[in-house]
Design an enzyme around this catalytic site. Sequence first.
Site, PDB file in Angstrom:
ATOM      1  CG  ASN A   1       2.544  -3.899  -2.008  1.00  0.00           C
ATOM      2  OD1 ASN A   1       2.758  -4.569  -3.011  1.00  0.00           O
ATOM      3  ND2 ASN A   1       3.307  -2.873  -1.655  1.00  0.00           N
ATOM      4  CD1 TRP A   2       0.727 -10.308  -1.089  1.00  0.00           C
ATOM      5  CD2 TRP A   2       1.071 -11.915  -2.604  1.00  0.00           C
ATOM      6  NE1 TRP A   2      -0.231 -11.269  -0.885  1.00  0.00           N
ATOM      7  CE2 TRP A   2      -0.040 -12.281  -1.802  1.00  0.00           C
ATOM      8  CE3 TRP A   2       1.467 -12.774  -3.631  1.00  0.00           C
ATOM      9  CZ2 TRP A   2      -0.752 -13.461  -2.000  1.00  0.00           C
ATOM     10  CZ3 TRP A   2       0.768 -13.950  -3.820  1.00  0.00           C
ATOM     11  CH2 TRP A   2      -0.324 -14.302  -3.020  1.00  0.00           C
ATOM     12  CE  LYS A   3       6.067  -3.513   0.737  1.00  0.00           C
ATOM     13  NZ  LYS A   3       6.880  -2.832   1.765  1.00  0.00           N
TER      14      LYS A   3
ATOM     15  CG  HIS B   1       4.769   1.408  -2.326  1.00  0.00           C
ATOM     16  ND1 HIS B   1       6.023   1.247  -1.770  1.00  0.00           N
ATOM     17  CD2 HIS B   1       3.899   0.762  -1.507  1.00  0.00           C
ATOM     18  CE1 HIS B   1       5.917   0.532  -0.664  1.00  0.00           C
ATOM     19  NE2 HIS B   1       4.637   0.226  -0.473  1.00  0.00           N
TER      20      HIS B   1
ATOM     21  CD  GLU C   1       8.939  -1.117  -0.762  1.00  0.00           C
ATOM     22  OE1 GLU C   1       8.935  -1.505   0.418  1.00  0.00           O
ATOM     23  OE2 GLU C   1       8.411  -1.760  -1.693  1.00  0.00           O
TER      24      GLU C   1
ATOM     25  CD  GLU D   1       3.676   3.958   1.050  1.00  0.00           C
ATOM     26  OE1 GLU D   1       3.674   2.739   1.233  1.00  0.00           O
ATOM     27  OE2 GLU D   1       4.280   4.504   0.108  1.00  0.00           O
TER      28      GLU D   1
ATOM     29  N   GLY E   1       8.069  -1.921   7.022  1.00  0.00           N
ATOM     30  CA  GLY E   1       9.052  -2.985   7.127  1.00  0.00           C
ATOM     31  C   GLY E   1       9.965  -2.897   8.324  1.00  0.00           C
TER      32      GLY E   1
ATOM     33  CB  SER F   1       4.311  -1.994  10.191  1.00  0.00           C
ATOM     34  OG  SER F   1       5.541  -1.885   9.511  1.00  0.00           O
TER      35      SER F   1
ATOM     36  N   GLY G   1       1.529  -4.907   4.089  1.00  0.00           N
ATOM     37  CA  GLY G   1       2.719  -5.458   3.473  1.00  0.00           C
ATOM     38  C   GLY G   1       2.992  -6.883   3.904  1.00  0.00           C
ATOM     39  N   GLY G   2       3.949  -7.050   4.810  1.00  0.00           N
ATOM     40  CA  GLY G   2       4.400  -8.381   5.205  1.00  0.00           C
ATOM     41  C   GLY G   2       3.290  -9.305   5.679  1.00  0.00           C
TER      42      GLY G   2
END
Length: 249
Positions: free
Chosen positions: A9-11, A94, A96, A166, A172, A211, A232-233
């Site tokens: 997931n590049w957001k 999600h 967010e 999640e 994050g 993470s 994610g990151g």
Amino acid sequence: MRTPLLAGNWKMNGSVELVEAFGRAFAEAELPEGVEVAVFPPFPYLHAAQNAFADTSLLLGAQSLNPVHSGAHTGEVSGNMLCEFGVRYVLVGHSERRQLYREGDEEVFSRVLAALSVGLTPVLCVGESLEERDAGRTMEVVLRQVGFVMSRLEPEQRACVVIAYEPVWAIGTGRTATPAQAQEVMAGIRDYQASYNRELAEGLRLLYGGSMNAGNAGELLAQPDIDGGLVGGASLKVDDFLAICQSAG
């Protein structure tokens, strides 16, 4: 056997250059047999990704969708539109989206239905905040989120859903649930699904989404009820994401 799925997931990150770098890297990469890998770039990069991933095993995902197929919804994207770009998976619920854009359980459910109606596989995201975990409410919160959607679907629809757990407190922050903590929640979700249908529960794919990185992926993915990751990151770095994918073998 459940097919492992690694979802990046590049957001709201990325570029055409990064999309093309992933295409080149995964065209040459050797991945474990039977592992699915999907990348979820922002909407503007879907066409570039469709082209860049054409000669790879990478599947394409989207980060959200609108519940309706068309109409006066400025700035929104429908499931039909996503399908035109070869999208296979779409994130729904999600943390967010729930927190920043106030998407409640009813909206999450409507998005799951919208995805299923056009043949997309929804990745239903669920998870608890730090306050909820510290209050001992993890399973209460997670199973409420899962149940609000899954209990209202038809049996054949439930079989098409992927669930990503999640823990919100780990996204994050660099913090990660221990493999034992993650496994406990995953097992609880699977047991809950068994109350509908044990065969469904055994086939349900559960992803960990807090993470995950190249250093902890192997131990997390070795847990019996973790079938992949929502990354994610680390999914923005070609070498790191490749290492995570290769640890799923």
